[in-house]
Scaffold this motif. Structure first.
Motif, PDB file in Angstrom:
ATOM      1  N   UNK A 150       0.828  -1.206   0.000  1.00 29.18           N
ATOM      2  CA  UNK A 150       0.000   0.000   0.000  1.00 29.18           C
ATOM      3  C   UNK A 150       0.862   1.255   0.000  1.00 29.18           C
ATOM      4  N   UNK A 151       1.942   1.237   0.783  1.00 28.10           N
ATOM      5  CA  UNK A 151       2.850   2.379   0.835  1.00 28.10           C
ATOM      6  C   UNK A 151       3.514   2.622  -0.513  1.00 28.10           C
ATOM      7  N   UNK A 152       3.925   1.533  -1.180  1.00 25.53           N
ATOM      8  CA  UNK A 152       4.551   1.669  -2.498  1.00 25.53           C
ATOM      9  C   UNK A 152       3.562   2.227  -3.514  1.00 25.53           C
ATOM     10  N   UNK A 153       2.308   1.782  -3.435  1.00 25.22           N
ATOM     11  CA  UNK A 153       1.290   2.278  -4.357  1.00 25.22           C
ATOM     12  C   UNK A 153       1.052   3.768  -4.140  1.00 25.22           C
ATOM     13  N   UNK A 154       1.021   4.195  -2.879  1.00 26.89           N
ATOM     14  CA  UNK A 154       0.823   5.608  -2.575  1.00 26.89           C
ATOM     15  C   UNK A 154       2.004   6.441  -3.058  1.00 26.89           C
ATOM     16  N   UNK A 155       3.223   5.929  -2.868  1.00 28.12           N
ATOM     17  CA  UNK A 155       4.417   6.647  -3.337  1.00 28.12           C
ATOM     18  C   UNK A 155       4.393   6.791  -4.855  1.00 28.12           C
ATOM     19  N   UNK A 156       3.994   5.721  -5.554  1.00 25.81           N
ATOM     20  CA  UNK A 156       3.934   5.773  -7.009  1.00 25.81           C
ATOM     21  C   UNK A 156       2.895   6.784  -7.475  1.00 25.81           C
ATOM     22  N   UNK A 157       1.743   6.824  -6.797  1.00 28.00           N
ATOM     23  CA  UNK A 157       0.692   7.778  -7.164  1.00 28.00           C
ATOM     24  C   UNK A 157       1.159   9.210  -6.917  1.00 28.00           C
ATOM     25  N   UNK A 216       4.276  10.289  -6.900  1.00 29.53           N
ATOM     26  CA  UNK A 216       5.303  10.611  -7.894  1.00 29.53           C
ATOM     27  C   UNK A 216       4.664  10.948  -9.235  1.00 29.53           C
ATOM     28  N   UNK A 217       3.637  10.187  -9.622  1.00 30.09           N
ATOM     29  CA  UNK A 217       2.955  10.450 -10.893  1.00 30.09           C
ATOM     30  C   UNK A 217       2.257  11.803 -10.868  1.00 30.09           C
ATOM     31  N   UNK A 218       1.635  12.136  -9.730  1.00 28.77           N
ATOM     32  CA  UNK A 218       0.952  13.428  -9.606  1.00 28.77           C
ATOM     33  C   UNK A 218       1.958  14.583  -9.669  1.00 28.77           C
ATOM     34  N   UNK A 240       4.490  19.010 -12.644  1.00 25.64           N
ATOM     35  CA  UNK A 240       5.700  19.626 -13.185  1.00 25.64           C
ATOM     36  C   UNK A 240       5.566  19.861 -14.690  1.00 25.64           C
ATOM     37  N   UNK A 241       4.992  18.869 -15.391  1.00 23.79           N
ATOM     38  CA  UNK A 241       4.789  19.019 -16.832  1.00 23.79           C
ATOM     39  C   UNK A 241       3.800  20.141 -17.129  1.00 23.79           C
ATOM     40  N   UNK A 242       2.744  20.220 -16.316  1.00 25.71           N
ATOM     41  CA  UNK A 242       1.742  21.277 -16.499  1.00 25.71           C
ATOM     42  C   UNK A 242       2.349  22.650 -16.249  1.00 25.71           C
TER      43      UNK A 242
END
Length: 220
Positions: free
Chosen positions: A74-81, A83-85, A90-92
């Motif tokens: 669950x922690x890894x999934x939250x970190x990945x989300x 990072x993606x956000x 940053x791109x925006x």
């Protein structure tokens, strides 16, 4: 007759003795069987408990190891989300900054023909053109500056907006901030122009940038 009775009692005694022996033997055998059963149960119970402990859990609460694995996933999934956000933001931001820079370059371009020199202007406009070039702006920015301050004040150093308090040629708000360029800020055109050019450079980079903003929003 007496002999018969004596023999009969002897036989009865033997039968009673045999019955007692059988009864005693039965009791002894029963005790032995009960003792063995108790020992068997005492031995079998820990075995059953050990067997139950070795069986895999198929239902109920997860084990400590399983709970730890679930928390880690669950922690890894939250970190990945997260990072993606962050990457998307940053791109925006980069796209918005690029668009603003392009718009700024477009706005700062002079859309009007440049004058031959500041000599084509008279009065406060001539002072404005001279000070503009001295401040580092290109001569082609003068048409934008002329249109901007013609709209704001008509190049009148005494122009005053009663509703807002804006004052002078650049319509400084409040007007007394122009005192940084001279004590006669209320009436001196040169003092007001110098302040106005510094404000334009700080906020819009060029007079044409300030004029573009004024056209789109009604103020600068």
């Amino acid at each position: 007759m007496d002999t018969f009775v004596i023999r009969l009692w002897q036989r009865v005694g033997k039968v009673r003795a045999f019955a007692v022996l059988v009864l005693v033997a039965g009791l002894a055998g029963g005790l032995l069987i009960a003792n063995r059963q108790t020992q068997h149960n005492a031995t079998a119970e820990p075995v059953k408990a050990a067997d139950a402990a070795s069986l895999p859990r198929t239902s109920g609460s997860p084990s400590a190891g399983q709970a730890s694995e679930q928390a880690s996933a669950q922690s890894k999934a939250q970190d990945a989300a997260s990072a993606a956000a962050a990457q998307a933001k940053a791109a925006e931001d980069a796209a918005r900054k690029k668009k603003e820079e392009e718009a700024s370059r477009s706005n700062t371009r002079a859309p009007y023909p440049a004058p031959a020199s500041c000599g084509v202007y008279t009065g406060n406009r001539n002072i404005g053109c001279t000070e503009m070039v001295a401040a580092g702006f290109a001569l082609d920015q003068m048409p934008c500056l002329d249109k901007l301050w013609t709209k704001e004040s008509g190049w009148n150093p005494k122009a005053h907006n009663k509703s807002s308090g804006a004052h002078g040629i650049p319509q400084a708000l409040p007007g007394d901030q122009m005192a940084a360029y001279g004590s006669e800020w209320e009436t001196d055109a040169k003092t007001q122009i110098k302040w106005g050019l510094s404000y334009i450079k700080r906020r819009y980079k060029t007079p044409c940038g300030a004029w573009a903003h004024s056209q789109s929003s009604g103020w600068y």
